[in-house]
Design an enzyme around this catalytic site. Structure first.
Site, PDB file in Angstrom:
ATOM      1  CG  ASP A 177      -1.247  14.006   2.752  1.00 19.08           C
ATOM      2  OD1 ASP A 177      -0.330  13.322   2.278  1.00 19.08           O
ATOM      3  OD2 ASP A 177      -2.457  13.817   2.477  1.00 19.08           O
ATOM      4  CE1 TYR A 220       1.013  10.703 -12.016  1.00 22.75           C
ATOM      5  CE2 TYR A 220       2.092   9.118 -13.455  1.00 22.75           C
ATOM      6  CZ  TYR A 220       2.036   9.801 -12.259  1.00 22.75           C
ATOM      7  OH  TYR A 220       3.011   9.589 -11.314  1.00 22.75           O
ATOM      8  CG  LEU A 224       1.878  -7.400 -10.543  1.00 23.20           C
ATOM      9  CD1 LEU A 224       0.646  -8.131 -11.053  1.00 23.20           C
ATOM     10  CD2 LEU A 224       3.057  -7.601 -11.497  1.00 23.20           C
TER      11      LEU A 224
HETATM   12  N1  UDP Z   1      -0.629  -5.897 -13.932  1.00 23.88           N
HETATM   13  C1  UDP Z   1      -1.269  -7.125 -14.109  1.00 23.88           C
HETATM   14  N2  UDP Z   1      -2.338  -7.398 -13.305  1.00 23.88           N
HETATM   15  C2  UDP Z   1      -2.797  -6.527 -12.356  1.00 23.88           C
HETATM   16  C3  UDP Z   1      -2.125  -5.291 -12.191  1.00 23.88           C
HETATM   17  C4  UDP Z   1      -1.041  -5.009 -13.008  1.00 23.88           C
HETATM   18  O1  UDP Z   1      -0.894  -7.939 -14.949  1.00 23.88           O
HETATM   19  O2  UDP Z   1      -3.785  -6.836 -11.678  1.00 23.88           O
HETATM   20  C5  UDP Z   1       0.529  -5.590 -14.794  1.00 23.88           C
HETATM   21  C6  UDP Z   1       0.395  -4.274 -15.548  1.00 23.88           C
HETATM   22  O3  UDP Z   1      -0.317  -4.477 -16.745  1.00 23.88           O
HETATM   23  C7  UDP Z   1       1.865  -3.886 -15.741  1.00 23.88           C
HETATM   24  C8  UDP Z   1       2.546  -4.463 -14.497  1.00 23.88           C
HETATM   25  O4  UDP Z   1       1.652  -5.440 -13.962  1.00 23.88           O
HETATM   26  O5  UDP Z   1       2.396  -4.532 -16.871  1.00 23.88           O
HETATM   27  C9  UDP Z   1       2.785  -3.400 -13.429  1.00 23.88           C
HETATM   28  O6  UDP Z   1       1.558  -2.722 -13.241  1.00 23.88           O
HETATM   29  P1  UDP Z   1       1.357  -1.666 -12.077  1.00 23.88           P
HETATM   30  O7  UDP Z   1      -0.061  -1.174 -12.149  1.00 23.88           O
HETATM   31  O8  UDP Z   1       1.791  -2.264 -10.774  1.00 23.88           O
HETATM   32  O9  UDP Z   1       2.376  -0.505 -12.405  1.00 23.88           O
HETATM   33  P2  UDP Z   1       2.569   0.368 -13.768  1.00 23.88           P
HETATM   34  O10 UDP Z   1       3.694  -0.296 -14.495  1.00 23.88           O
HETATM   35  O11 UDP Z   1       1.287   0.392 -14.502  1.00 23.88           O
HETATM   36  O12 UDP Z   1       2.958   1.709 -13.238  1.00 23.88           O
END
Ligand code: UDP
Length: 330
Positions: A31, A141, A190
């Site tokens: 890593d 990505y 999130l």
């Molecule tokens: N999300 C949100 N607020 C935040 C971060 C994420 O509402 O501050 C929402 C995001 O739009 C998605 C879900 O939570 O619908 C999961 O987001 P995350 O970034 O954790 O994972 P992803 O699904 O993008 O891989």
């Protein structure tokens, strides 16, 4: 088995390293610590600080290691950044992985477990997502991860690589003893954001989108716990056959909305967690959750965490013990 884990100091990698060590495998972690944390690496594993772009290092590591298999996590993973800096993603996620596969062929290492993603599906026409729907990523990505799935498939055919792509849904939670967990800078995800609000490190969480065509209007995801994800990697490693490319969704099969995550975090932490309705985040599909039947049937995998609350509780334990992440370890 002798196993090399690239990116073994990262979030998913470090949990897999711990599971490998628990299962008495001999583990070497490679890593570059650009996103990973030295303190996340299990002390039973040997650690090499180095970059996959360093071909001399990769060659000597593979030649000397007598590895039976490689788990490959080293990659960039920020979707938004991949849109603004695509070549950074192609360089690391594609070129460095191709080089790794070349060195594997040279060293005759035939077991390869690859961290792929549900982002390779793009915006699915329907949910739950099975592996046979078309893969049509909507960001660089996802493109880089899909490109490597193709390369693995071709190498399986050409020189007998045994490869398995695990298409993760939302990797979540922390080791149940609270000693390793999620620590990204910046933190886009999130659950850690919600828990940072509970810790008083942020004032509120923005709900990205409250007008989705979902039951409560917020986006639905499939939050898969680290321990379940790690067990999928070990099963994938054990079951590999030379010349075969396999691919599995790794999710619980249950969708949880952003509002449900926040409500569960309120119950787990006892904190209010103010939430602000906000515009949708560009590129976010409304609803993503897995149909995990294939990995359950073929590898005998079954998620232990099927409810969001214990997932959040495990993450909460980690965040409470390490409010500044791995910086608290040094
Ligand atoms: N999300 C949100 N607020 C935040 C971060 C994420 O509402 O501050 C929402 C995001 O739009 C998605 C879900 O939570 O619908 C999961 O987001 P995350 O970034 O954790 O994972 P992803 O699904 O993008 O891989």
């Amino acid at each position: 088995m002798n196993v090399l884990v690239t990116g073994g100091a990262g979030y998913v990698g470090s949990h897999c390293v711990r599971h490998l060590c628990d299962a008495a495998h001999d583990v070497v972690v490679l890593d570059n610590l650009c996103a990973g944390h030295r303190a996340a690496v299990d002390q039973r594993a040997r650690f090499i600080e180095g970059d996959l772009a360093n071909r001399t290092l990769v060659r000597s590591t593979l030649t000397d290691g007598a590895f039976d298999g490689i788990m490959h996590f080293a990659a960039h993973l920020d979707v938004g950044e991949s849109v603004s800096q695509p070549l950074k993603y192609y360089e690391n996620n594609v070129i460095n992985t191709v080089r790794l596969l070349q060195e594997m062929e040279r060293a005759d290492i035939r077991r390869f477990v690859f961290s792929s993603t549900c982002a390779t599906y793009g915006v699915p026409a329907s949910v739950p997502i099975t592996e046979d729907i078309p893969q049509s990523p909507i960001n660089p990505y996802g493109h880089t991860k899909l490109a490597m799935e193709w390369a693995m498939r071709d190498c399986a055919e050409a020189w007998g690589l045994g490869a398995c792509a695990l298409r993760y849904f939302n990797a979540s939670g922390a080791a149940e003893d609270g000693t390793i967990g999620e620590d990204h800078h910046p933190e886009p995800h999130l659950i850690p954001i919600v828990l940072q609000v509970a810790l008083g490190q942020r004032e509120n969480v923005k709900i990205f989108g409250v007008d989705y065509p979902t039951p409560d209007g917020t986006a639905v995801r499939d939050y898969i716990h680290m321990d379940d994800l790690a067990r999928a990697h070990l099963l994938a490693l054990d079951s590999q056959e030379p010349g075969t490319f396999r691919y599995y969704n790794v999710g619980t099969g249950t969708g949880t909305s952003v509002k449900e995550v926040i409500d569960a975090a309120r119950r787990v932490t006892g904190h209010e967690i103010p939430a602000i309705p906000s515009p949708r985040r560009p590129g976010d599909p409304p609803e993503l959750y897995a149909d995990p039947t294939k990995i359950m049937t073929e590898l005998g995998w079954k998620p232990k965490f099927t409810n969001i609350e214990p997932v959040i509780a495990s993450a909460w334990k980690w965040h409470q013990a390490h409010p500044n992440g791995f910086a608290d370890e040094s």
